[in-house]
Each structure stands twice: as structure tokens, then as C-alpha cells.
Write a protein that holds these residues in place. Structure first.
Motif, PDB file in Angstrom:
ATOM      1  N   UNK A 196       0.732  -1.554   0.001  1.00 57.77           N
ATOM      2  CA  UNK A 196       0.355  -0.206   0.583  1.00 57.77           C
ATOM      3  C   UNK A 196       0.788   1.041  -0.297  1.00 57.77           C
ATOM      4  N   UNK A 197       1.915   0.932   0.564  1.00 56.92           N
ATOM      5  CA  UNK A 197       2.660   2.125   0.809  1.00 56.92           C
ATOM      6  C   UNK A 197       3.415   2.817  -0.879  1.00 56.92           C
ATOM      7  N   UNK A 249      -2.171  10.138   3.650  1.00 56.85           N
ATOM      8  CA  UNK A 249      -4.081   8.544   3.487  1.00 56.85           C
ATOM      9  C   UNK A 249      -3.751   7.756   5.364  1.00 56.85           C
ATOM     10  N   UNK A 250      -5.221   7.685   4.955  1.00 53.16           N
ATOM     11  CA  UNK A 250      -5.722   7.322   6.447  1.00 53.16           C
ATOM     12  C   UNK A 250      -5.696   5.904   6.196  1.00 53.16           C
ATOM     13  N   UNK A 302       6.003   3.827   8.198  1.00 50.82           N
ATOM     14  CA  UNK A 302       5.478   4.204   6.798  1.00 50.82           C
ATOM     15  C   UNK A 302       4.744   5.922   7.911  1.00 50.82           C
ATOM     16  N   UNK A 303       5.419   6.965   7.577  1.00 50.15           N
ATOM     17  CA  UNK A 303       4.939   7.812   8.410  1.00 50.15           C
ATOM     18  C   UNK A 303       4.076   8.869   7.254  1.00 50.15           C
ATOM     19  N   UNK A 304       3.852   8.488   6.095  1.00 50.08           N
ATOM     20  CA  UNK A 304       3.199   8.830   5.366  1.00 50.08           C
ATOM     21  C   UNK A 304       1.392   8.986   5.111  1.00 50.08           C
ATOM     22  N   UNK A 305       1.221   7.576   6.477  1.00 50.37           N
ATOM     23  CA  UNK A 305       0.436   7.264   6.358  1.00 50.37           C
ATOM     24  C   UNK A 305       0.123   7.476   7.900  1.00 50.37           C
ATOM     25  N   UNK A 306      -1.657   7.896   7.586  1.00 48.83           N
ATOM     26  CA  UNK A 306      -2.355   7.813   8.813  1.00 48.83           C
ATOM     27  C   UNK A 306      -3.231   6.203   9.700  1.00 48.83           C
ATOM     28  N   UNK A 307      -2.136   5.987  10.296  1.00 47.94           N
ATOM     29  CA  UNK A 307      -2.817   4.070  10.891  1.00 47.94           C
ATOM     30  C   UNK A 307      -4.153   4.350  12.282  1.00 47.94           C
ATOM     31  N   UNK A 308      -4.641   3.499  11.542  1.00 46.43           N
ATOM     32  CA  UNK A 308      -6.021   3.779  12.153  1.00 46.43           C
ATOM     33  C   UNK A 308      -6.867   2.267  12.198  1.00 46.43           C
TER      34      UNK A 308
END
Length: 656
Positions: A158-159, A169-170, A195-201
Motif C-alpha cells: 500500500x505504501x 492517506x488514512x 511509514x510516516x506518510x500514512x495515518x494509522x487507525x
């Protein structure tokens, strides 16, 4: 006869016994496998696992299937019932060489009741719970096939796919109950530093109903969200699931509930999700699970034990993507791993989006027509404006030319009229005062009257000819004439006037005689006009050359002078009516501005062409090309002479 039958029977009976004994022995030699699954045979995942297992072994082994028929971990009484049923069957069945337990529920059952299976070798497949794997190490288990947990691999993909995304992106991981999937959730959050470019939830669901799933997925947007759906395999030990009624008993039911619930891209961990419009990724391949399980069991039964005690789940996964979803999310094949399988790849893009493409094409065609229409209208408008400007300029130029013409013609008419009037008054005065008539003075005045009368006639004739030409009255009186002598006589008629200006007139011809159909009067006037101009605009002691030749059945006549010449920018205007290159009352030479216009008109009446070349200060040459034709007539005019009066009329405005 009876003896023969008895003998035959004695021979056949041993043969039949041997055949049946061989068949029975072969049947006895076939090894037996018991396959126990926790799921219902109606579940797609169970069916896929069973097909993969069965296709590999069914030709060489006897396979028996038992199903626990529950998606949840069974209640105690249900487990007891299944235990009793299986105990009875195992007493009836012959001993099994291998017993395979599929999924966590079946594997847990096997570990608690290993005594049921005697000396049979036990295999655990699709084991998700790490605790079960740990407990199995102390039991008589031949091989454990671990369930695939593709969290890290899918996040990495995904990254890579969204590495060039402008917006952060979230990424939301959706799992079953937290008490079952805590390890996966922890693994997921452990990656956010990488992967700091993604917001993890993370979002957990109980899989109670379709409404619950649709509500969860409907909150994701295509622009901001990416979903990683961790498909449930088992809910072993989950209090939430145990205590909750659910209508979703299979993976297919769950995927069907999710399909179309959001436009956000959904990456999945189950191969079946591809059929329900999910993007894909590293997925659990149930058929592959069954096939690999069958291969390990087959190796064991054949005495080949070259397999590990624990087989990691990556071997049962498939890296696969949905071509439609890739296209919908503007993801190219270059952005995904090269070894990926592509679902719907055989479908042509046009077939997949046929209606959308047709709609877009229709819109594009309509837009093209609108653009073409607007461009056409704009061009028409431009052309119309251009024509209006050109017409305006032509009209203004014509107005100026006519104004100049009126001014010039007024001057041209006034001069001879004044001369005639003055001469008439002198004659009248001399006759009234003098007793004797002075003949020389009288003749001089009469000649002056005659000369200016011819000049008036020439001007009037030119005006009449121009008027006739504009009105469309174009008539030519053709006669078969020996044209060389006509041109020669015309040139000779202007020599006296040329001599008076110290000009040398030369006639040179390549042919001595040529008969062709011409209008004598118009050819004379053409030549006299050109010669008149040559005399007017030549320098003192210059030469005027008339040259005659024939080229490709055309008569070529050129009149060349060594005069003042014409400016290059004025050459295109000299054949227009009312045009004089030297306008105004200060011009050096008189004229009405109709001569060259009439010359061109007379040449066109003979179906010919006229051209002009000039160098300012060096001279000018006019070139006439007339097609050589004859009319059907027996008469030919030779040595056509020129009337001196006509010559005087044409050249009367040359002031010496």
C-alpha cells in the motif's frame, strides 16, 4: 455336455477368485485419510480448501470427510455431541493412516482428544491461533500449516502504491473482535513509525449483521481513506462473538455485505474478496491451502517426510489484484509487484467500461462539434470582417481614384476646351479687326483647334469604352489580318513624335509575316497606348524597343523603354481604372488614367495576357501574349495602315 460345463466351471472359478481377490487386495492397499473441518460444507472457504485437497489425493487414496458445522467455537454440549458421533464412526471405520484438522476449531478439538485417533498421524492446517501452535508442539502432530497473517506485507505494498500521493492517506485496519485479533492490531500499529506518510487507525467489528458492516464501511471516502480488511478466520474464545447472535455465518456472506459499501480502495487478506470488488494484495488462497495440505499428507503416506514441522502461511498466500479496481483508482501495473496475479486481466478495458466509454465518447463528439462550430463561426466572422475591411478599403480606394479621375478629367477636358476657345476667339478677333487675313496665323489657330478637338474625342472615347466594359458590353470585331505589318505601321506612325523628344524608336521581329484573327482598331489602340506611355516617360535621347516573336502558338509583343520606371509597390495597381502613378496637378505628364486599363481590357477580349516589369530609374517593359487563331473567312487584310488622325487622337496629350 455336463462334463464339459463342470470342467469349464472348475477353470473359471479360480480365475474369478483371483480377480476379485486382486481387486479386494488393491482396495485394501489404498491408504485412508480422514478430513475434519470446522466449517459447513456450504461455506465457500471450506469448499475451496476441500477441492484443493481432494483433487491432489482422490485418485490414489480413500478420503472421508467430517464437518463440525459451526463458524463459532462450539459450545460444550455441541463438542460433546460431535465427540460421541466421531467415536462411533471411528469404531466402524477401519484405522486411518492420516487425519487432517482444518481451522482453529477443528485443531483445538484434535489437541483435546488425541486419544480418539490412536496411531493415526495428525496434521493441522490453516491454524490461526498462536496458542494452538504452541500447544501442538507437545502433542503427536506430524505437521502444522500456519494461517497466513499478511499485515506487514500488505502495508508495504500500500505504501509503495501511494508513495507519490500528495495528500496524507488514512490507512484503517478492520478486524474482528479485539480480544482475538490483538496480535494483528499490535503488529499493524508497530509499522506506523516506518511509514510516516500514512495515518494509522484500527476499527474492530463483531460481524453481527450486514447493516453493521455497511455502516462501518460507508464512512470511508475515496479521496482520504485506504482500507485493509483482515478477513475473519475464527473467533475462538471471543466473548463478544459467543454472546452475540449473528446472521453472517460465512466469509462469502461477510464479503457480500461489504461489496459496494464504499468507494474507498479496500485491500483484503482473503482471495475471495477479489470477486467482491476489493483491490487485492497478499491474500489467503483457500484452494492453495487445501492443495498444499494435500501435498504434505501425500508425501507422508509415500514415506517422503521432507517437509517442516511448521509450514509458514506465506506458502498458502497469493499476491493478486483486481484489474477493475486498479483502473478505477488510477493505479497502473507498474505500481504493483511484478509477480502479481491480475484478476479480470483477460477482460478488455473497453468491455469493462463500455457504457462509460461510450458516454464519454458521445460527450467528446458533441464537444468537438460545438468547438468546431464555434471555430467555424469565429473564422466566418473573421473572414466576414476581413472582407468588409477589404471592401471598405477597395471602396475608399475606388472613391479616391474616382475623385482623382474627376479632378484629372476635368483638367484634361478644361485644357483642350480652353485652347479651342482661345483659338476661336483669336480667329474671330483677327477677322473683326484686321482688314487682311493672316493665313499663317489662321491656319495655326485652326490646327490648334483641330488638335485639341481630337484630344477631346480621345478622352470621350476612352470614357465610353470604360463605361461599356463596366456594363458588360464587350465586343470584338475579328478579322484575319497580317498582324506584323499592322504593328510595324503603328510603330512607324509615332516616330515623328518620338523624334521631337530626341527618342530612338526600334522595331525588331523574329517573323516577317503572320496572319491571325484580331480587332484592328483595338490592337492599334493597344500599341498606341503603350507607345504613348513609352514616349511620355522616357528620358531624353532614350530608346523605345518593340520586339515581336512567337512562342507555343502565341504572338508575343513587348514594348520596352529606358524611362523613369515604376515603383515595385505600384506595379499591381497600374492596370486599375482611374489610376495614375504620378497623380495631382504637379505631375510631369498629363493623362486620364484610363489608358492601361483599356489596354488590359482589349488584350483580354483577344483571350490574351499582359504583364509588366520595371526598374525604377531604368525603364519599363510591357509584354503582351495573344493566342494565334484564324476565323473561317476567305478575306485577309494585308498592310493594314494607321490613320494619322487616330495616331494624333491617341497621342495628342503628349506635350512636347
Amino acid at each position: 455336455m455336463k462334463k464339459i460345463n463342470n470342467k469349464l466351471l472348475k477353470i473359471l472359478l479360480p480365475i474369478i477368485f483371483i480377480i476379485f481377490n486382486t481387486i479386494y487386495s488393491n482396495a485394501e492397499e489404498k491408504k485412508k485419510i480422514l478430513y475434519i473441518s470446522s466449517g459447513s460444507p456450504t461455506y465457500t472457504s471450506t469448499q475451496e480448501q476441500m477441492y484443493g485437497f481432494d483433487e491432489l489425493l482422490r485418485n490414489d487414496y480413500e478420503i472421508y470427510y467430517e464437518y463440525m458445522n459451526t463458524f463459532k467455537y462450539p459450545e460444550k454440549e455441541l463438542e460433546d455431541s460431535f465427540y460421541s458421533l466421531l467415536s462411533y464412526k471411528l469404531k466402524v471405520y477401519p484405522e486411518f493412516d492420516a487425519v487432517v484438522f482444518v481451522d482453529d476449531v477443528a485443531s483445538s478439538f484434535a489437541l483435546r482428544h488425541t486419544e480418539l485417533f490412536g496411531d493415526s498421524k495428525l496434521f493441522l492446517s490453516s491454524v490461526f491461533d498462536d496458542k494452538i501452535i504452541e500447544d501442538a508442539k507437545n502433542k503427536n502432530i506430524e505437521c502444522i500449516i500456519r494461517e497466513f497473517k499478511p499485515i506487514s506485507s500488505n502495508v508495504e505494498i500500500i505504501t509503495e502504491i501511494y508513495k507519490n500521493s500528495k495528500n496524507k492517506k488514512r490507512l484503517t485496519l478492520i478486524t474482528g473482535p479485539e480480544d482475538i485479533y490483538m496480535n494483528e492490531i499490535n503488529e499493524f500499529y508497530s509499522l506506523q513509525g516506518k511509514y510516516p506518510k500514512l495515518k494509522f487507525e484500527n476499527k474492530t467489528v463483531d460481524f453481527k449483521s450486514e447493516e453493521e458492516l455497511k455502516e462501518v464501511f460507508s464512512k470511508f471516502s475515496k479521496r482520504e481513506d485506504i482500507v485493509l480488511f483482515y478477513s475473519p478466520n475464527s473467533s475462538t474464545g471471543s466473548k463478544t462473538v459467543k454472546d452475540t447472535d449473528t446472521t453472517l455465518g460465512s466469509v462469502r456472506q461477510i464479503l457480500n455485505a461489504i461489496e459496494g459499501a464504499t468507494e474507498a480502495p479496500i485491500f483484503t487478506t482473503v482471495n475471495l474478496g477479489i470477486e467482491y470488488g476489493m483491490m487485492g494484495g497478499y491474500t489467503i488462497d483457500f484452494y492453495k491451502q487445501g492443495s498444499i495440505t494435500g501435498e504434505i499428507v501425500k508425501n507422508f503416506l509415500q514415506g517422503n517426510k521432507n517437509y517442516p514441522p511448521i509450514l509458514e502461511g506465506e506458502h498458502t498466500s497469493t499476491l493478486i489484484f483486481n484489474q477493475r479496481q486498479l483502473t478505477n483508482n488510477l493505479i497502473s501495473k507498474k505500481q504493483i509487484p511484478k509477480d502479481s496475479e491480475i484478476f479480470y486481466e483477460s477482460e478488455e478495458f473497453f468491455q469493462t467500461y463500455k457504457s462509460e466509454i461510450i458516454l464519454v465518447l458521445i460527450i467528446l463528439v458533441i464537444l468537438c462539434f460545438i468547438i468546431a462550430f464555434l471555430i467555424s463561426e469565429k473564422n466566418i466572422f473573421k473572414k466576414a470582417n476581413k472582407k468588409l475591411r477589404e471592401s471598405k478599403e477597395i471602396a475608399e480606394e475606388a472613391n479616391r481614384a474616382k475623385s482623382n479621375f474627376i479632378t484629372n478629367i476635368s483638367h484634361e477636358l478644361r485644357t483642350p476646351v480652353n485652347v479651342i476657345s482661345s483659338s476661336s476667339q483669336l480667329i474671330k478677333r483677327n477677322l473683326e479687326i484686321k482688314e487682311e487675313i493672316d493665313k499663317e496665323s489662321l491656319i495655326s489657330n485652326i490646327n490648334m483647334i483641330e488638335k485639341n478637338s481630337y484630344r477631346l474625342i480621345r478622352l470621350i472615347n476612352n470614357i465610353i469604352d470604360v463605361t461599356k466594359s463596366d456594363a458588360g458590353f464587350k465586343k470584338v470585331n475579328l478579322q484575319n489580318v497580317e498582324v506584323i505589318s499592322l504593328i510595324e505601321n503603328t510603330v512607324l506612325s509615332v516616330i515623328p513624335l518620338a523624334d521631337s523628344k530626341n527618342l530612338n524608336v526600334i522595331l525588331d521581329t523574329e517573323i516577317e509575316e503572320l496572319i491571325m484573327a484580331i480587332d484592328i482598331d483595338k490592337i492599334e489602340r493597344i500599341m498606341l497606348n503603350l507607345l504613348s506611355n513609352a514616349i511620355k516617360f522616357s528620358f531624353d535621347k532614350g530608346t523605345i524597343l518593340t520586339y515581336i516573336s512567337v512562342e507555343e502558338n502565341n504572338l508575343i509583343i513587348s514594348v520596352q523603354d529606358e524611362g523613369i520606371g515604376i515603383k515595385e509597390e505600384s506595379l499591381s495597381d497600374i492596370f486599375n481604372k482611374f489610376v495614375q502613378i504620378d497623380n495631382g496637378f504637379t505631375r510631369l505628364n498629363e493623362g486620364s488614367g484610363l489608358g492601361l486599363s483599356l489596354v488590359k481590357s482589349f488584350v483580354k477580349l483577344h483571350e490574351g495576357d499582359i504583364d509588366v516589369k520595371s526598374n525604377e530609374g531604368k525603364g519599363t517593359i510591357f509584354i503582351i501574349k495573344l493566342p494565334i487563331k484564324v476565323i473561317d473567312s476567305p478575306d485577309v487584310i494585308y498592310n493594314a495602315g494607321i490613320d494619322n488622325k487616330n495616331a494624333i487622337a491617341e497621342l495628342s496629350d503628349i506635350y512636347i
